[in-house]
Design a protein around this motif. Sequence first.
Motif, PDB file in Angstrom:
ATOM      1  N   THR B  79       0.840  -1.194   0.000  1.00  0.00           N
ATOM      2  CA  THR B  79       0.000   0.000   0.000  1.00  0.00           C
ATOM      3  C   THR B  79       0.877   1.246   0.000  1.00  0.00           C
ATOM      4  OG1 THR B  79      -1.679  -1.183   1.235  1.00  0.00           O
ATOM      5  CG2 THR B  79      -1.856   1.215   1.212  1.00  0.00           C
ATOM      6  N   ASP B  85      -3.421  -0.850  -4.537  1.00  0.00           N
ATOM      7  CA  ASP B  85      -4.670  -0.435  -5.193  1.00  0.00           C
ATOM      8  C   ASP B  85      -4.721  -0.923  -6.639  1.00  0.00           C
ATOM      9  OD1 ASP B  85      -2.627   1.481  -5.720  1.00  0.00           O
ATOM     10  OD2 ASP B  85      -4.129   2.914  -6.381  1.00  0.00           O
ATOM     11  N   ASN B 104      -4.383  -2.943   3.996  1.00  0.00           N
ATOM     12  CA  ASN B 104      -4.519  -1.872   3.005  1.00  0.00           C
ATOM     13  C   ASN B 104      -5.531  -0.816   3.457  1.00  0.00           C
ATOM     14  OD1 ASN B 104      -6.580  -1.320   0.349  1.00  0.00           O
ATOM     15  ND2 ASN B 104      -4.460  -0.645   0.145  1.00  0.00           N
ATOM     16  N   ALA B 108      -3.914   2.790   3.875  1.00  0.00           N
ATOM     17  CA  ALA B 108      -4.348   3.768   2.875  1.00  0.00           C
ATOM     18  C   ALA B 108      -4.997   4.963   3.558  1.00  0.00           C
ATOM     19  CB  ALA B 108      -5.327   3.122   1.895  1.00  0.00           C
ATOM     20  N   THR B 109      -5.846   4.691   4.555  1.00  0.00           N
ATOM     21  CA  THR B 109      -6.539   5.762   5.259  1.00  0.00           C
ATOM     22  C   THR B 109      -5.554   6.585   6.083  1.00  0.00           C
ATOM     23  OG1 THR B 109      -8.286   4.120   5.457  1.00  0.00           O
ATOM     24  CG2 THR B 109      -8.652   6.203   6.547  1.00  0.00           C
ATOM     25  N   MET B 111      -2.354   7.039   5.507  1.00  0.00           N
ATOM     26  CA  MET B 111      -1.564   7.866   4.581  1.00  0.00           C
ATOM     27  C   MET B 111      -2.343   9.090   4.138  1.00  0.00           C
ATOM     28  SD  MET B 111      -0.071   4.851   2.151  1.00  0.00           S
ATOM     29  CE  MET B 111       0.464   5.913   0.814  1.00  0.00           C
ATOM     30  N   GLU B 112      -3.611   8.864   3.827  1.00  0.00           N
ATOM     31  CA  GLU B 112      -4.453   9.929   3.285  1.00  0.00           C
ATOM     32  C   GLU B 112      -4.648  11.063   4.289  1.00  0.00           C
ATOM     33  OE1 GLU B 112      -6.050   9.231   0.236  1.00  0.00           O
ATOM     34  OE2 GLU B 112      -7.553  10.797   0.140  1.00  0.00           O
ATOM     35  N   PHE B 113      -4.831  10.713   5.556  1.00  0.00           N
ATOM     36  CA  PHE B 113      -5.201  11.746   6.527  1.00  0.00           C
ATOM     37  C   PHE B 113      -4.019  12.257   7.334  1.00  0.00           C
ATOM     38  CE2 PHE B 113      -9.264   9.785   5.524  1.00  0.00           C
ATOM     39  CZ  PHE B 113      -9.990  10.915   5.213  1.00  0.00           C
ATOM     40  N   ARG B 115      -2.009  14.281   6.350  1.00  0.00           N
ATOM     41  CA  ARG B 115      -1.900  15.713   6.033  1.00  0.00           C
ATOM     42  C   ARG B 115      -2.663  16.589   7.018  1.00  0.00           C
ATOM     43  NH1 ARG B 115      -3.258  12.986   1.337  1.00  0.00           N
ATOM     44  NH2 ARG B 115      -1.526  12.822  -0.104  1.00  0.00           N
ATOM     45  N   GLU B 116      -3.657  15.998   7.685  1.00  0.00           N
ATOM     46  CA  GLU B 116      -4.419  16.780   8.662  1.00  0.00           C
ATOM     47  C   GLU B 116      -3.821  16.613  10.066  1.00  0.00           C
ATOM     48  OE1 GLU B 116      -6.293  17.114   5.202  1.00  0.00           O
ATOM     49  OE2 GLU B 116      -6.510  15.140   6.058  1.00  0.00           O
ATOM     50  N   ILE B 129     -12.266   3.022   7.627  1.00  0.00           N
ATOM     51  CA  ILE B 129     -12.773   1.928   6.785  1.00  0.00           C
ATOM     52  C   ILE B 129     -12.758   0.618   7.571  1.00  0.00           C
ATOM     53  CG2 ILE B 129     -12.444   0.682   4.603  1.00  0.00           C
ATOM     54  CD1 ILE B 129     -12.727   3.520   3.867  1.00  0.00           C
TER      55      ILE B 129
END
Lengths: 340, 155
Positions: B79, B85, B104, B108-109, B111-113, B115-116, B129
């Motif tokens: 991932t 993906d 995954n 994935a989640t 990694m995505e967040f 930034r916040e 998820i």
Amino acid sequence: MQAVQTAAKKVGKQSIAFQNPPKIVSTFSIVGPKEGQGPLGKDFDTVLDDSYYGEKTWEKTEAKMVGEAVNNVIQRANLKPENIDYVLAGDLLDQIISTNFGIRDTDIPFFGLYGACSTMAEALTMGAILVDGGYASRVIATASSHFDSAERQYRYPVELGVQRKPTSQWTVTGSGAALLAAEGQGPRIVGATVGKIVDMGVKDPNNMGTAMAPAAADTIAAHLQDFGKSPRDYDLIVSGDLGEIGLSITKELLQKQKIEISDRFYDTGLMIFDRAQGVQAGASGAGCSAVVFSSHLVKELQAGKYKRILLVGTGALLSPVTYQQGESIPSIAHAVSVEM
Amino acid sequence: MSQSQAQKKQEQDAYKKLAQKHQPKPPLLKNVIMAFLVGGAISAVGQAFINYFAARGMPPDKAGAPAAIVMVFLGALLTGLGVYDSIAKVGGAGAAVPITGYANSIVATAMEFKREGWIMGMSARMFQIAGPVIVYAVVSGVVVGLIRWFLAGVQ
């Protein structure tokens, strides 16, 4: 009872005929790498090398694209920001942040708009109203979207392993801007039809084409009715962006009303990508119709390939909250008639 | 239901029927075959690790746990490298169901967040998820445990 007066520039039920049609004096488009590899790649002014464009987050990237589109469309016309009366703009993210943050350093009076993927058509309509009405000499209409920022807001994290449904559409990374002016050279915005919200009960957020088709058909039929025109009065009727499924449903809905547009009806969501690029039913996103209009379509008008086109921006007005609460998808379509 | 609501419902039903003809058919057979192959391949790798740990002297019934740990690591690594993906795009449920898919969904989640921020972003959201899987795994564990207790008592 007093008779209800109709405004001088209003035509029919929901349309406007501009008396001093504003001209599109300059345009600018900036897109992501996937869009650059598509069939219209050559028509775009800037193609990014990656989805970040030197920023740390996709939201910042999208804001940067909006700012560049606005600054460049001004430079293209040999103007300065102080010559612009208003910017009318929007995007797909909550509180239209890409637009607000992209515009914040431009120092130009600003109207924020939200019409999902119909935003560009809405901005062109509102901009033309301001210019024709004498409230502005020069305005900028722009809209944007970014695949990754839209995915994370509306769907799933980008690295999550999900199989996309064949009905889903691929959000365009891009920002397109058009500068409308009372004086100058360029295609003219001669009329517009403002759409109503139409909701036929479609609930699947991965099938927006099916949700938006009734709104598109409603607005196209209203436009032709209001102006007393036939589809043959246009060289191209282009929706943005119904995708493949929405396009074929819209054709059938119109055929049922004895309106035949199939031979001149196309969709920006099918123009920007090749099917081999793995985009399922086509493209979508506020940036899709904005970049295709601000590059390819305006160029074709200028080159004389088309004399009159009808841009039909279609928007699915849903949010992750509404579909999780089981709501259906309200949709809208605005039509803008442009002549060379 | 008022008359106008009934009429609206009728219109929507008619539209649903009209729209149905235009819907593409999902490639069901292809999806099933690819899910079988990808899921099978992931499971075969997992089995290879079980055999490896057993061959190194672990009791066969205990070798599953370290193999699962290795598979979670591999799912997370792929991932992070941006590969998982792409595997899932082809494999569908074959990539989502094995424990690598679970890894995954968390990585994935996360990694995505990121930034916040590390707290309100990454750590608060990383089970967005996977959370339901944990909740309903625990709930069904309790329910099955209770049924067993009523039927067989404590043993």
